[in-house]
Scaffold this active site. Sequence first.
Site, PDB file in Angstrom:
ATOM      1  N   ASP A 231       0.876  -1.171   0.000  1.00 46.80           N
ATOM      2  CA  ASP A 231       0.000   0.000   0.000  1.00 46.80           C
ATOM      3  C   ASP A 231       0.914   1.221   0.000  1.00 46.80           C
ATOM      4  OD1 ASP A 231      -1.533   2.200   0.681  1.00 46.80           O
ATOM      5  OD2 ASP A 231      -2.831   1.095   2.052  1.00 46.80           O
ATOM      6  N   TYR A 256      -4.778  11.377  -3.824  1.00 43.38           N
ATOM      7  CA  TYR A 256      -5.232  12.646  -3.223  1.00 43.38           C
ATOM      8  C   TYR A 256      -4.243  13.213  -2.207  1.00 43.38           C
ATOM      9  CZ  TYR A 256      -7.268   8.958  -0.243  1.00 43.38           C
ATOM     10  OH  TYR A 256      -7.474   7.826   0.508  1.00 43.38           O
ATOM     11  N   LYS A 257      -3.184  12.453  -1.894  1.00 44.14           N
ATOM     12  CA  LYS A 257      -2.203  12.953  -0.925  1.00 44.14           C
ATOM     13  C   LYS A 257      -1.078  13.668  -1.678  1.00 44.14           C
ATOM     14  CE  LYS A 257      -3.121   9.010   2.156  1.00 44.14           C
ATOM     15  NZ  LYS A 257      -3.824   9.616   3.277  1.00 44.14           N
ATOM     16  N   ARG A 406       0.313  14.905  13.120  1.00 46.09           N
ATOM     17  CA  ARG A 406       1.090  14.649  11.897  1.00 46.09           C
ATOM     18  C   ARG A 406       1.358  15.978  11.202  1.00 46.09           C
ATOM     19  NH1 ARG A 406      -1.751   9.975   8.432  1.00 46.09           N
ATOM     20  NH2 ARG A 406      -3.376  11.574   8.297  1.00 46.09           N
TER      21      ARG A 406
HETATM   22  C1  LIG Z   1      -2.254   3.678   4.067  1.00 42.30           C
HETATM   23  C2  LIG Z   1      -3.625   4.048   3.582  1.00 42.30           C
HETATM   24  N1  LIG Z   1      -4.318   3.197   2.822  1.00 42.30           N
HETATM   25  C3  LIG Z   1      -5.563   3.498   2.378  1.00 42.30           C
HETATM   26  C4  LIG Z   1      -6.150   4.712   2.689  1.00 42.30           C
HETATM   27  C5  LIG Z   1      -7.538   5.074   2.262  1.00 42.30           C
HETATM   28  O1  LIG Z   1      -8.076   4.313   1.252  1.00 42.30           O
HETATM   29  P1  LIG Z   1      -9.227   4.910   0.308  1.00 42.30           P
HETATM   30  O2  LIG Z   1      -8.567   5.823  -0.656  1.00 42.30           O
HETATM   31  O3  LIG Z   1      -9.872   3.738  -0.291  1.00 42.30           O
HETATM   32  O4  LIG Z   1     -10.173   5.686   1.189  1.00 42.30           O
HETATM   33  C6  LIG Z   1      -5.440   5.633   3.475  1.00 42.30           C
HETATM   34  C7  LIG Z   1      -6.057   6.930   3.805  1.00 42.30           C
HETATM   35  O5  LIG Z   1      -5.494   7.816   4.364  1.00 42.30           O
HETATM   36  C8  LIG Z   1      -4.162   5.290   3.934  1.00 42.30           C
HETATM   37  O6  LIG Z   1      -3.469   6.136   4.698  1.00 42.30           O
END
Ligand SMILES: Cc1ncc(COP(=O)(O)O)c(C=O)c1O
Length: 444
Positions: A231, A256-257, A406
Site C-alpha cells: 500500500d 489525493y495525498k 502529523r
Molecule cells: C495507508 C492508507 N491506505 C488506504 C487509505 C484510504 O483508502 P481509500 O482511498 O480507499 O479511502 C489511506 C487513507 O489515508 C491510507 O493512509
Amino acid sequence: MNGGGREGEDMSDPEGGSGPDSDREFDASESTARELDASDPLAGFRDRFDVPDTCYLDGNSLGPASDEAVAALEHVVEEWRTLGVRGWTEGDPPWFWYGERLGDRLAPMVGANPDEVVVGNSTTVNIHTLIGTFLEAADGDTVVVNELDFPTDHYAIASQLRAHRLDPDEHLVRVESEDGRTIDEDAIRAAVDDETAIVFFPSVLYRSGQLFDLEALTEIAHEHDAFAGFDLAHSVGAMTHDLSGIGADFAVWCHYKYCNAGPGAVAGLYVNERHFGTRPGLAGWWGHEKETQFDLNLEYTPATSAGAWQIGTIPIFSAAPLDGALSILEEAGLEAIRRKSVALTEYLVELTDESLSEYGVDVGTPRDADRRGGHVALEHEQAYALGAALRERGYVVDVRPPNVVRVCPAPLYMGYHDVWTFVDVVETLFEENLLEAADPDAVT
Ligand SMILES: Cc1ncc(COP(=O)(O)O)c(C=O)c1O
C-alpha cells in the site's frame, strides 16, 4: 523561537548529499529559514497551487488544488458539454483509455512498465481485488500485515479472507510493534512462513511515518513462495519507487495525498507482468480486454495488462485532475521532491528537538532519513488540543490517536520558513498556556 544556533551543523541535507543547500551551515534563526527558501530550486512551484490557510501542513491527507489539476478537470467538463457520449472516443485524450493512459504516465514514478500500472477504483477496492486475486493464486493461506496499519487495509483483507472461507482470527497475521511506533524488519521475517500467501505492507506507516525497505520485504515474501503486495498511499508522488526492479507482485495507492489530484481522486494499482492473465478477484467490464469490450460478450476476457483490475466505468471527473497534477510532478522530478522533503522533515525534527522537547513534544518518526516518509509525527499528551489550537490559527495539521500530531511539509508548496513559523507558533502555544482554551474535539 529564541533562534539559538547550532553552529557547524548541516540540517539541510541529512544524507550528506545534495540537498537544496548542502554546504550551508545554519542555525535555528528565522533569517536562515528565509535564506534556505531563497535557494530552494522547487520554491517556484508554490505559485501553481491554491494553498489554503496560513500554513498547510496536511498534504499527507489531502494535497491542495493546482492550476494544472483544475484546468484538466475543466477540460473534461467542457468535453462533456460539447461532445457528450462521443467523449469516450473523441475526447482529447479519449475517455475510454483514460485509466490506461494515466497508468502509462505513472509507471516511471513507481518504477514499472506502462502495462503494469492503471488508474481505477479506490485504494480500498484495489486492496479487495488484489488480495482476492493473490489469495486465489497462492499456495499458502495467511496474509501477513502489521498492527500499525491503516485500518481499511485490515478491513478489506479480513473480508477477503472470509470470502475465501478463511477465519481472519487465524489467517490474518499481525506483526506487532515493540515501541508502538515502528515495525522491526526482523519481526516481519519471523512472521512469514510457508503458510504465508501474501505479505501486505505499507511503504510508509500512516501514523509514525516509518518508511519500509520494499525490496527487503519482497525478498522475505519470495523466500517463502508468498506474494509481496504494498500500500503506497504515503509514498507515491513523494519519492521514487522500483516496483518492477524489486519484483514486487502488486501494489495499490491513492492520488489525493502527495499527487494532489483532489478529494476522492481515482486510485492507482500495479500488477507485475508475470501475473497478467491471472483472474482478477473482483471482475468487471472495465477490466475486459479493451478491443472486444463493446462486443458485450457474457464470457469475460480480462485484459492482458494491469488494466484487467479495473472494475466499472472510470469516473472521469475524479481522474482528470490527476492528468494535470502529474505534469507538475513530472516537471519537478521525484528525486528533487524527495531531496527537499528529507531536508524539510530533518529541519522540522531538529527544530522540534531544540524548541519543543522541553514541553514534552517527542518525535515519533525514525530519525534516519532512509526510514522516514514525507511527514513527521509529533507526539504529545495534549495532541488533540494542540491540533485544534493550531487549526484555529490557520496552521493545518491532523491528529491521530492516541497522541500524534502529523506534520507534513510537502515540498511542492511548503518551505523552510513555513516549518520555522509552525514550530514558533507551537512554542508560543506552550509558553503562553494557550492549549487549555482549545477544543480538542475540533480537529480530526
Ligand atoms: C495507508 C492508507 N491506505 C488506504 C487509505 C484510504 O483508502 P481509500 O482511498 O480507499 O479511502 C489511506 C487513507 O489515508 C491510507 O493512509
